[in-house]
Design a protein around this motif. Structure first.
Motif, PDB file in Angstrom:
ATOM      1  N   LEU A  22      21.534  29.001  44.650  1.00  0.00           N
ATOM      2  CA  LEU A  22      22.590  28.355  43.859  1.00  0.00           C
ATOM      3  C   LEU A  22      22.015  27.266  42.963  1.00  0.00           C
ATOM      4  O   LEU A  22      22.371  27.140  41.797  1.00  0.00           O
ATOM      5  CB  LEU A  22      23.601  27.720  44.800  1.00  0.00           C
ATOM      6  N   ARG A  23      21.084  26.488  43.523  1.00  0.00           N
ATOM      7  CA  ARG A  23      20.494  25.405  42.727  1.00  0.00           C
ATOM      8  C   ARG A  23      19.657  25.951  41.591  1.00  0.00           C
ATOM      9  O   ARG A  23      19.638  25.376  40.499  1.00  0.00           O
ATOM     10  CB  ARG A  23      19.629  24.525  43.627  1.00  0.00           C
ATOM     11  N   PHE A  24      18.962  27.065  41.859  1.00  0.00           N
ATOM     12  CA  PHE A  24      18.180  27.678  40.778  1.00  0.00           C
ATOM     13  C   PHE A  24      19.114  28.084  39.635  1.00  0.00           C
ATOM     14  O   PHE A  24      18.815  27.861  38.462  1.00  0.00           O
ATOM     15  CB  PHE A  24      17.425  28.909  41.283  1.00  0.00           C
ATOM     16  N   ILE A  25      20.242  28.693  40.002  1.00  0.00           N
ATOM     17  CA  ILE A  25      21.199  29.124  38.969  1.00  0.00           C
ATOM     18  C   ILE A  25      21.711  27.915  38.205  1.00  0.00           C
ATOM     19  O   ILE A  25      21.742  27.905  36.966  1.00  0.00           O
ATOM     20  CB  ILE A  25      22.370  29.894  39.615  1.00  0.00           C
ATOM     21  N   ASN A  26      22.095  26.864  38.944  1.00  0.00           N
ATOM     22  CA  ASN A  26      22.610  25.660  38.280  1.00  0.00           C
ATOM     23  C   ASN A  26      21.571  25.065  37.343  1.00  0.00           C
ATOM     24  O   ASN A  26      21.895  24.656  36.224  1.00  0.00           O
ATOM     25  CB  ASN A  26      23.011  24.624  39.332  1.00  0.00           C
TER      26      ASN A  26
ATOM     27  N   SER B 193      31.002  25.411  53.560  1.00  0.00           N
ATOM     28  CA  SER B 193      30.272  24.516  52.650  1.00  0.00           C
ATOM     29  C   SER B 193      29.509  25.331  51.611  1.00  0.00           C
ATOM     30  O   SER B 193      29.417  24.923  50.447  1.00  0.00           O
ATOM     31  CB  SER B 193      29.347  23.596  53.430  1.00  0.00           C
ATOM     32  N   LEU B 194      28.996  26.519  52.015  1.00  0.00           N
ATOM     33  CA  LEU B 194      28.297  27.364  51.024  1.00  0.00           C
ATOM     34  C   LEU B 194      29.272  27.837  49.952  1.00  0.00           C
ATOM     35  O   LEU B 194      28.945  27.846  48.763  1.00  0.00           O
ATOM     36  CB  LEU B 194      27.648  28.560  51.704  1.00  0.00           C
TER      37      LEU B 194
ATOM     38  N   LEU C 291      31.662  27.592  44.446  1.00  0.00           N
ATOM     39  CA  LEU C 291      32.766  27.347  43.515  1.00  0.00           C
ATOM     40  C   LEU C 291      32.376  26.332  42.445  1.00  0.00           C
ATOM     41  O   LEU C 291      32.912  26.365  41.342  1.00  0.00           O
ATOM     42  CB  LEU C 291      33.998  26.836  44.275  1.00  0.00           C
ATOM     43  N   GLN C 292      31.438  25.462  42.793  1.00  0.00           N
ATOM     44  CA  GLN C 292      31.028  24.436  41.830  1.00  0.00           C
ATOM     45  C   GLN C 292      29.847  24.885  40.984  1.00  0.00           C
ATOM     46  O   GLN C 292      29.230  24.076  40.304  1.00  0.00           O
ATOM     47  CB  GLN C 292      30.664  23.151  42.562  1.00  0.00           C
TER      48      GLN C 292
END
Lengths: 137, 139
Positions: free
Chosen positions: A117-121, B128-129, B134-135
């Motif tokens: 997720l952080r990579f995508i962000n 939490s994941l 969603l964010q």
């Protein structure tokens, strides 16, 4: 141009999908920790992801190491090949869920999901930043 | 969104484990019961778990929840104590108590409570994941 911009995102999205798939599988194993005769299942993340990215980009440099073509659903989504976990200890009710291992896998997988997720962000932020500085300068 | 199915799977485990805790509670409270509702001595009950495939057809094989298939009665004979003055004593003066083993029930209770906690943790992690998902793209 545009496909190149999103190529890195595609890979991360694929990784994210497979991570959530694995998270669900491990959740099922943990839920069935006390079910007699239940066999714990898992899949090889690295080879599935390699196969998935190769299927998406046939001419790409991904390559299929294991030589096994992954199953896909109608939506073109990769379905990982599920394997049964080798039990480290035998159990009287022939349940093969090793709670310590499953918890470890669950935490590890959650962390790596977060990482994807952080990579995508980060990727999105970089692209947006590049666009913005162009309009301002 | 396969992560949403985690809630179904974990909540099936939570309700199955709470049913197990319920049965343990009835067994423990009836550990010294002389007679059950049918007049005979109380028999210890045990839940039997079974894997339940959940979710829409086509992706059911990966959604493995759990449910209580039956509640089995322990058929071993109960403890017999010689007490001729007891109102429930038989002709030989023996009173039959329930066949609940309190030690086994305590172990069962600890196991059920651990599994319950594990499922709650699974749910919290999934929540939490999903919140982070969603964010996505905002932070």
């Amino acid at each position: 141009m545009i496909p190149r911009l999103t190529a890195a995102l595609d890979f991360q999205a694929q990784a994210l999908t497979l991570r959530s798939e694995r998270q669900r599988l491990i959740a099922g194993n943990i839920a069935n920790a006390d079910t007699p005769g239940y066999k714990a299942r898992d899949f090889d993340f690295a080879s599935t992801l390699r196969a998935a990215s190769a299927a998406r980009d046939p001419a790409g440099n991904g390559g299929i190491a294991s030589g096994v073509l992954p199953r896909t659903t109608a939506g073109g989504q990769i379905q990982p090949t599920l394997r049964y976990v080798q039990p480290s200890q035998t159990n009287l009710d022939s349940n093969t869920v090793d709670m310590d291992r499953e918890r470890g896998n669950f935490m590890d997988n959650a962390l790596k999901y977060d990482a994807a997720l952080r990579f995508i962000n980060g990727n999105v932020r970089t692209t947006l930043e590049a666009m913005r500085s162009h309009t301002q300068g | 969104m396969s992560m949403l199915r985690i809630f179904d799977v974990a909540s099936s485990a939570i309700s199955a484990q709470s049913q197990r805790l319920n049965v343990v509670a009835s067994n423990l409270s009836n550990a010294d019961t002389v007679a059950g509702p049918d007049g005979a001595a109380y028999k210890a009950r045990q839940v039997v778990f079974q894997t339940a495939l959940m979710g829409p057809p086509g992706q059911r094989e990966a959604n493995v929840g759990v449910r209580v298939s039956t509640i089995a009665e322990d058929q071993t004979p109960g403890r017999r104590v010689l007490d001729p003055k007891h109102p429930s004593a038989d002709e030989q003066g023996y009173v039959t108590y329930s066949n609940v083993n309190p030690v086994e029930e305590m172990v069962n209770m600890i196991s059920a409570s651990r599994s319950y906690q594990n499922s709650v943790e699974v749910m919290n992690t999934a929540r939490s994941l999903l919140q982070k998902t969603l964010q996505m793209g905002q932070g």
